[in-house]
Scaffold this active site. Structure first.
Site, PDB file in Angstrom:
ATOM      1  N   TRP A  75       0.855  -1.206   0.000  1.00 27.74           N
ATOM      2  CA  TRP A  75       0.000   0.000   0.000  1.00 27.74           C
ATOM      3  C   TRP A  75       0.883   1.246   0.000  1.00 27.74           C
ATOM      4  O   TRP A  75       0.567   2.240  -0.635  1.00 27.74           O
ATOM      5  CB  TRP A  75      -0.952   0.000   1.202  1.00 27.74           C
TER       6      TRP A  75
ATOM      7  N   ASP B 185       3.209  -1.566  17.998  1.00 26.69           N
ATOM      8  CA  ASP B 185       1.911  -2.234  18.129  1.00 26.69           C
ATOM      9  C   ASP B 185       0.866  -1.140  18.359  1.00 26.69           C
ATOM     10  O   ASP B 185       0.824  -0.520  19.426  1.00 26.69           O
ATOM     11  CB  ASP B 185       1.956  -3.213  19.306  1.00 26.69           C
TER      12      ASP B 185
ATOM     13  N   LYS C 227     -10.149  -2.183   7.005  1.00 24.26           N
ATOM     14  CA  LYS C 227     -10.495  -3.588   6.757  1.00 24.26           C
ATOM     15  C   LYS C 227     -11.112  -4.185   8.009  1.00 24.26           C
ATOM     16  O   LYS C 227     -10.648  -3.922   9.124  1.00 24.26           O
ATOM     17  CB  LYS C 227      -9.234  -4.373   6.396  1.00 24.26           C
TER      18      LYS C 227
HETATM   19  C1  LIG Z   1      -2.738  -7.655   5.545  1.00 20.89           C
HETATM   20  S1  LIG Z   1      -1.249  -7.152   6.247  1.00 20.89           S
HETATM   21  C2  LIG Z   1      -1.026  -5.546   5.556  1.00 20.89           C
HETATM   22  C3  LIG Z   1      -0.570  -5.548   4.123  1.00 20.89           C
HETATM   23  C4  LIG Z   1      -0.186  -4.170   3.640  1.00 20.89           C
HETATM   24  N1  LIG Z   1      -1.353  -3.320   3.521  1.00 20.89           N
HETATM   25  C5  LIG Z   1       0.495  -4.203   2.297  1.00 20.89           C
HETATM   26  O1  LIG Z   1      -0.097  -3.747   1.334  1.00 20.89           O
HETATM   27  O2  LIG Z   1       1.637  -4.646   2.215  1.00 20.89           O
HETATM   28  C6  LIG Z   1      -1.748  -6.769   7.881  1.00 20.89           C
HETATM   29  C7  LIG Z   1      -0.672  -6.175   8.747  1.00 20.89           C
HETATM   30  O3  LIG Z   1      -1.280  -5.670   9.935  1.00 20.89           O
HETATM   31  C8  LIG Z   1      -0.292  -5.704  10.935  1.00 20.89           C
HETATM   32  N2  LIG Z   1      -0.897  -5.539  12.270  1.00 20.89           N
HETATM   33  C9  LIG Z   1      -1.836  -6.315  12.834  1.00 20.89           C
HETATM   34  N3  LIG Z   1      -2.104  -5.882  14.080  1.00 20.89           N
HETATM   35  C10 LIG Z   1      -1.321  -4.792  14.287  1.00 20.89           C
HETATM   36  C11 LIG Z   1      -1.145  -3.909  15.380  1.00 20.89           C
HETATM   37  N4  LIG Z   1      -1.823  -4.072  16.535  1.00 20.89           N
HETATM   38  N5  LIG Z   1      -0.250  -2.894  15.275  1.00 20.89           N
HETATM   39  C12 LIG Z   1       0.452  -2.738  14.122  1.00 20.89           C
HETATM   40  N6  LIG Z   1       0.322  -3.555  13.052  1.00 20.89           N
HETATM   41  C13 LIG Z   1      -0.551  -4.568  13.131  1.00 20.89           C
HETATM   42  C14 LIG Z   1       0.363  -7.056  10.727  1.00 20.89           C
HETATM   43  O4  LIG Z   1       1.634  -7.098  11.350  1.00 20.89           O
HETATM   44  C15 LIG Z   1       0.405  -7.149   9.212  1.00 20.89           C
HETATM   45  O5  LIG Z   1       1.660  -6.787   8.703  1.00 20.89           O
END
Ligand SMILES: C[S@@+](CC[C@H](N)C(=O)[O-])C[C@H]1O[C@@H](n2cnc3c(N)ncnc32)[C@H](O)[C@@H]1O
Length: 229
Positions: free
Chosen positions: A81, A115, A180
């Protein structure tokens, strides 16, 4: 997404079964995978993941991206993204990306590894935003999947709620929000809350999102004034 819920870099040139071990996925999955244009194209076009096409589709449908915008990308790793944002926003754009996992640099993107669900993580993101008027907040955050539907659903809605609260704080009036969330319990309530804060809301399922995935995207346009929440 891997079974653990993380997004992986797509590397379809690697031998699919180098150790000669039995495939964990069936022939039908492998056929779908290899013939899926959304798996082949990101590699050819230089995107780090198929997720790029979801943002491209959402952005085109709802006119989300303009040159020179300031955007916060929540859950940004591996970074596709960010790559799309970089292309569409041009050199004047400002991109702040956040993920709990490391992310290889994307030129011009400020990356915060944190996080987002913790106070410290949120404070780190706030510090990076540093009062910049934000035009768009996008969240592709997904929980680590436990395999227990009710747990995963609740976690997905919780992450989306956190993204909404953040967007409500940092977006300038008329700013837009994309998040999402898994379809299921809590989605309708979340939609209502979003609808009360933005002039228009839509629920989108981009073609690049696999049919069997429960993910949808709430697209909210034009944040209303502070009196709305
Ligand atoms: C579907 S992937 C994102 C893909 C990204 N949009 C791309 O285009 O490359 C979801 C991401 O959300 C992150 N994520 C989930 N919970 C999170 C949190 N509490 N804080 C930060 N990142 C988080 C995960 O580590 C993961 O890398």
């Amino acid at each position: 997404m891997s079974p653990s819920g993380q997004c992986n870099l797509i590397a379809v040139t690697r031998p699919l079964n180098p150790a000669g071990k039995k495939h964990r996925f069936g022939k039908a999955w492998m056929h779908e995978h290899l013939n899926d244009a959304y798996v082949r194209e990101p590699t050819r076009l230089g995107y780090r993941s198929r997720s790029a096409f979801k943002l491209i589709e959402l952005a085109e449908k709802d006119k989300l991206l303009r040159r020179g915008m300031a955007v916060v990308d929540l859950g940004s790793a591996p970074g596709s993204w960010c790559q799309v944002l970089k292309e569409r926003l041009g050199p004047q754009g400002r991109i702040i990306a956040v993920d709990m996992l490391p992310m290889a640099p994307v030129s011009g993107v400020t990356f915060v590894q944190a996080d987002f669900s913790t106070d410290e993580g949120l404070a780190a993101v706030d510090a990076a935003v540093a009062g910049t008027p934000v035009d768009l907040v996008i969240s592709d955050m997904a929980p680590n999947l436990s395999g227990i539907d009710t747990v995963d659903q609740a976690r997905s809605v919780h992450l989306a709620e956190l993204a909404l609260e953040f967007a409500s704080d940092v977006l300038q009036p008329s700013g837009d929000f994309v998040v999402k969330v898994f379809q299921g319990s809590g989605l309708a309530d979340l939609q209502r809350t979003v609808a009360a804060r933005f002039a228009k809301t839509y629920v989108r399922k981009p073609k690049a999102s696999r049919d069997r995935s429960r993910e949808v995207f709430i697209v909210a346009k034009q944040r209303l004034g502070d009196g709305a929440h």
